[in-house]
Design an enzyme around this catalytic site. Structure first.
Site, PDB file in Angstrom:
ATOM      1  N   CYS A 180      54.402  31.818  37.701  1.00 17.36           N
ATOM      2  CA  CYS A 180      54.733  30.436  37.340  1.00 17.36           C
ATOM      3  C   CYS A 180      53.814  29.440  38.043  1.00 17.36           C
ATOM      4  CB  CYS A 180      56.152  30.086  37.761  1.00 17.36           C
ATOM      5  SG  CYS A 180      57.399  31.191  37.144  1.00 17.36           S
TER       6      CYS A 180
ATOM      7  N   ARG B 103      47.033  32.122  36.224  1.00 14.90           N
ATOM      8  CA  ARG B 103      48.041  32.813  37.038  1.00 14.90           C
ATOM      9  C   ARG B 103      48.936  33.708  36.196  1.00 14.90           C
ATOM     10  NH1 ARG B 103      49.394  29.632  41.951  1.00 14.90           N
ATOM     11  NH2 ARG B 103      51.525  30.336  41.725  1.00 14.90           N
TER      12      ARG B 103
ATOM     13  N   TRP C   1      56.699  32.251  34.048  1.00 15.61           N
ATOM     14  CA  TRP C   1      56.533  33.699  33.907  1.00 15.61           C
ATOM     15  C   TRP C   1      57.943  34.252  34.073  1.00 15.61           C
ATOM     16  CZ3 TRP C   1      57.100  38.142  37.004  1.00 15.61           C
ATOM     17  CH2 TRP C   1      56.394  39.276  36.574  1.00 15.61           C
TER      18      TRP C   1
ATOM     19  N   ASN D 229      59.436  27.671  40.816  1.00 15.90           N
ATOM     20  CA  ASN D 229      58.840  29.008  40.922  1.00 15.90           C
ATOM     21  C   ASN D 229      59.682  29.790  41.914  1.00 15.90           C
ATOM     22  OD1 ASN D 229      56.773  27.913  39.470  1.00 15.90           O
ATOM     23  ND2 ASN D 229      55.219  28.121  41.059  1.00 15.90           N
ATOM     24  N   GLY D 230      59.872  31.083  41.667  1.00  9.54           N
ATOM     25  CA  GLY D 230      60.646  31.893  42.610  1.00  9.54           C
ATOM     26  C   GLY D 230      61.930  32.370  41.960  1.00  9.54           C
TER      27      GLY D 230
ATOM     28  N   GLU E  39      41.294  52.396  40.874  1.00  7.01           N
ATOM     29  CA  GLU E  39      40.976  51.007  40.531  1.00  7.01           C
ATOM     30  C   GLU E  39      40.363  50.911  39.129  1.00  7.01           C
ATOM     31  OE1 GLU E  39      41.775  48.202  41.553  1.00  7.01           O
ATOM     32  OE2 GLU E  39      40.240  46.825  40.846  1.00  7.01           O
TER      33      GLU E  39
ATOM     34  N   LYS F 197      41.975  48.714  36.116  1.00  5.59           N
ATOM     35  CA  LYS F 197      41.253  47.678  35.362  1.00  5.59           C
ATOM     36  C   LYS F 197      41.452  47.894  33.866  1.00  5.59           C
ATOM     37  CE  LYS F 197      40.848  45.402  37.770  1.00  5.59           C
ATOM     38  NZ  LYS F 197      41.327  45.219  38.989  1.00  5.59           N
TER      39      LYS F 197
ATOM     40  N   GLU G 164      45.138  47.213  32.705  1.00  8.37           N
ATOM     41  CA  GLU G 164      45.518  45.793  32.827  1.00  8.37           C
ATOM     42  C   GLU G 164      45.042  44.955  31.645  1.00  8.37           C
ATOM     43  OE1 GLU G 164      45.494  44.202  37.409  1.00  8.37           O
ATOM     44  OE2 GLU G 164      43.577  44.850  36.611  1.00  8.37           O
TER      45      GLU G 164
ATOM     46  N   HIS H 271      46.633  70.309  38.935  1.00  7.53           N
ATOM     47  CA  HIS H 271      48.070  70.457  39.205  1.00  7.53           C
ATOM     48  C   HIS H 271      48.914  69.651  38.225  1.00  7.53           C
ATOM     49  CE1 HIS H 271      46.992  72.659  42.750  1.00  7.53           C
ATOM     50  NE2 HIS H 271      46.245  71.653  43.174  1.00  7.53           N
TER      51      HIS H 271
ATOM     52  N   LYS I 116      48.436  36.519  38.042  1.00  5.23           N
ATOM     53  CA  LYS I 116      47.350  36.598  39.018  1.00  5.23           C
ATOM     54  C   LYS I 116      47.910  36.739  40.423  1.00  5.23           C
ATOM     55  CE  LYS I 116      43.199  36.416  40.561  1.00  5.23           C
ATOM     56  NZ  LYS I 116      42.552  37.735  40.492  1.00  5.23           N
TER      57      LYS I 116
HETATM   58  C1  G6P Z   1      48.801  40.946  40.983  1.00  6.20           C
HETATM   59  C2  G6P Z   1      47.449  40.884  40.285  1.00  6.20           C
HETATM   60  C3  G6P Z   1      46.584  42.038  40.764  1.00  6.20           C
HETATM   61  C4  G6P Z   1      46.453  41.989  42.281  1.00  6.20           C
HETATM   62  C5  G6P Z   1      47.833  42.041  42.952  1.00  6.20           C
HETATM   63  C6  G6P Z   1      47.733  41.768  44.443  1.00  6.20           C
HETATM   64  O1  G6P Z   1      49.526  42.020  40.502  1.00  6.20           O
HETATM   65  O2  G6P Z   1      47.608  40.952  38.881  1.00  6.20           O
HETATM   66  O3  G6P Z   1      45.281  41.886  40.199  1.00  6.20           O
HETATM   67  O4  G6P Z   1      45.675  43.052  42.716  1.00  6.20           O
HETATM   68  O5  G6P Z   1      48.668  41.026  42.400  1.00  6.20           O
HETATM   69  O6  G6P Z   1      47.276  40.454  44.624  1.00  6.20           O
HETATM   70  P1  G6P Z   1      46.690  39.889  45.965  1.00  6.20           P
HETATM   71  O7  G6P Z   1      46.431  38.438  45.664  1.00  6.20           O
HETATM   72  O8  G6P Z   1      47.745  40.071  47.011  1.00  6.20           O
HETATM   73  O9  G6P Z   1      45.459  40.643  46.280  1.00  6.20           O
END
Ligand code: G6P
Length: 610
Positions: free
Chosen positions: A2, A27, A74, A100-101, A483, A487, A490, A506, A605
């Site tokens: 949010c 975000r 959100w 937010n929250g 990672e 990517k 996501e 396994h 984000k």
């Molecule tokens: C969210 C984002 C990810 C990020 C994670 C941790 O889930 O979508 O891309 O890696 O938060 O975020 P930070 O700001 O703590 O690295």
């Protein structure tokens, strides 16, 4: 997650609020709304979906006025509908609130307020708060006092902004666990959940701390605690400009940020490498160096991409510093009652510095006696402020939801930390000098990978319709496999799994057939022969092999269907190179599938709720 924007001053509020919302789009959100004080009356307009939809919706409506609040939601409680979108109003439409929250005790508050005659129309937790403020407001409190009284009854987290039609010259904002910044302009104030929404108006900002309330009048800002004690706050300068948060000619922020990596890696190292001494200097943690060197244990805690960087850090520190390292998801750490030995040092790693779980892990680590150090990108973020000391990434704002440049900067900072501590323990000068030289060469090597995107685009074209992907790596490149898979899932919504290559047999090996692309990170390092055997195993089951290999390795071409080359470097630095083609592969696949790479569905984000 949010986003909050609020404005009070001498200009028309709506354009400022809408522009602010657009700056916060990155975000992640699913609906948006705005409330403006127009001729002594609050007008609320909101829409499910994108801000563009809200803009169209308000084009012919009278939203003139010099103060207002706006929100991107959100969804946590209730579907992302127009009704559930913020701002929310009280029974009479006198108050409007954005939040937010999560209000954890909203159920109990709501039941009581309904019994008192309040009328609820949404499924949100937030609506309980605006009616609670109304309750106090109707009982003779002014807006400020009503907000403070209501907040003292609330359990959970919030960043809020509230306006009232009967106090047109006041805007109240408050925070607990959800970031909020007040921009201080000339006869105007812009409050927002993130400085991106403020920077085009002013660079002077005040960060609210937990349990603080900002009472913003048209020409005066007062900050108090919820308990009504006035707080003397500093006004700080934001260190970047507008250009940094714009796309700079690229189609997407994600591509821009991938392409920026030679520079951001250089920036993470700037002034920190001491070539003559073969070591590093990290000013932000220099005064904690004894605690670090003599720590019996280190803990790394993070979420998402930052957690992957932490895993690489574990491998580095254990190899070169020989201190035992535990890496833990922040969300697990905070509730698991972990064992923390006396003298332990905990690093929390976070791009945004606002991730709720990571912040809670930091606080839990401190409660249990650990020294808590932060590795953050966003300057002045909550984690940066709450850590005992820390290191900034200096990567500049990362807007794309899928983290790219922050990851390589995190790994770079962890390499610097490894070098610094390694040299203080058992690493000789010549090895240190070699590492410094290799690190200095990284930006150029990253550039050469970025210049050579033809193979990656061709692979994206061939596999963009695949339903599944497997990513396999060993040692330092096992976290890179995780990672790379993250990517892809996501931003392209393709199911992708990352695994340690040897673990494949396994279980995941059962998935392999001619329709399964398998990405191997197979650089020439200590596990090269082993990973070649794993490639053979996949080939024997007709899997399609995409190998990330070291330049000059011609043998691998005989085994793999496709090879993407990266330059040679030291083994522990390879993740900084091998992740680059995987970021690009995910990007191009997502583009071919028509996905919105900068705002992938359901993602945020910065996840500021649990
Ligand atoms: C969210 C984002 C990810 C990020 C994670 C941790 O889930 O979508 O891309 O890696 O938060 O975020 P930070 O700001 O703590 O690295």
């Amino acid at each position: 997650m949010c986003g909050i924007v609020g404005y009070i001053g001498s200009k028309e509020a709506t354009p400022i609020l809408v522009e602010g919302l657009k700056r916060l789009e990155y975000r992640g959100y699913d609906s948006a709304g705005v409330a403006v004080l127009t001729n002594g009356k609050i007008t609320i307009e909101k829409q499910a979906g994108k801000i563009g939809g809200l803009e169209k919706h308000i084009v012919n409506r009278d939203l003139s006025g010099k103060s207002g609040i706006a929100h991107t939601r959100w969804a946590t409680h209730g579907h992302p509908t127009q009704t559930n979108a913020h701002p929310h109003a009280d029974c009479t439409g006198t108050l409007a609130l954005i939040h937010n929250g999560i209000i954890e005790n909203f159920g109990a508050i709501k039941t009581e307020l309904i019994a008192n005659g309040h009328n609820f129309i949404t499924d949100t937790d937030t609506e309980a708060l605006v009616h609670l403020i109304e309750e106090y407001y109707n009982n003779g409190h002014d807006l400020e006092a009503a907000v403070r009284a209501a907040l003292s009854q609330v359990e959970g987290t919030y960043g809020i902004a509230v306006i009232s039609s009967t106090e047109p010259d006041t805007l109240i904002a408050a925070r607990r666990g959800s970031p909020l910044v007040v921009g201080v302009g000339e006869n105007e104030f812009v409050v927002a959940s993130d400085v991106s929404a403020i920077i085009s108006h002013t660079k002077d900002v005040t960060y609210l701390e937990d349990n603080e309330v900002a009472i913003i009048k048209r020409n005066k800002l007062t900050i108090k605690t919820i308990d009504n004690l006035e707080v003397d706050k500093k006004v700080e300068k934001i260190a970047f400009d507008l250009e940094k948060i714009e796309k700079g000619g690229y189609d997407h922020f994600m591509l821009k940020e991938i392409m920026e990596q030679p520079q951001t890696i250089r920036d993470a190292m700037r002034g920190r490498l001491l070539e003559d001494e073969g070591t590093a200097r990290l000013g932000g943690i220099q005064h904690e160096i004894d605690s670090l060197i003599y720590a019996p244990q280190m803990l790394f805690s993070a979420c998402g991409t930052s957690w992957h960087a932490a895993l690489i850090g574990e491998y580095m520190i254990e190899e070169f510093v020989r201190t035992p390292v535990e890496v833990e998801y922040a969300s697990e750490f905070r509730y698991r009652d972990p064992v923390i030995e006396r003298g332990s040092v905990m690093f929390v790693i976070s791009q945004s510095g606002e991730t709720a779980d990571t912040l809670a892990a930091l606080r839990e680590g401190r409660r249990k006696g650990a020294k808590v150090l932060g590795i953050c990108n966003v300057v002045g973020s909550t984690i940066a402020r709450e850590s005992d000391a820390g290191v900034y990434l200096h990567a500049g704002p990362e807007i794309g939801v899928a983290s790219t440049k922050a990851f390589t900067s995190q790994v770079t900072v962890l390499s610097l930390l490894t070098l610094l501590l390694g040299r203080m323990r058992n690493m000789g000068a010549s090895k240190g000098v070699r590492i410094v030289k290799e690190m200095e060469a990284l930006p150029e090597k990253v550039s050469s990978i970025l210049e050579n995107q033809g193979t990656i685009k061709a692979i994206a074209r061939e596999y963009h319709q695949s339903q599944n992907f497997l990513y396999l790596g060993r040692g330092y490149n096992f976290p890179v496999a995780l990672e790379g898979a993250l990517k892809l899932k996501e931003i392209s919504y393709i199911h992708a799994e990352g695994y340690p290559a040897a673990e494949m047999k396994h279980g995941p090996i059962a998935l392999i057939d001619e329709n399964m692309p398998v990405v191997f990170i197979a650089t020439k390092d200590s596990t090269y022969e082993k990973i070649i055997s794993n490639i053979e195993e996949v080939k024997a089951r007709s899997g399609r092999i995409i190998a990330i290999a070291t330049e000059g390795d011609t043998e691998i071409k005989k085994l793999a269907d496709h090879v993407i080359y990266v330059p040679q470097t030291l083994e522990f630095l390879t993740p900084i190179l091998t992740i680059i083609p995987l970021q690009l592969l995910a990007y191009y696949i997502a583009i071919l599938r028509g996905c919105d790479v900068d705002q992938p569905r359901n993602l945020a984000k910065s996840v500021t709720v649990e």
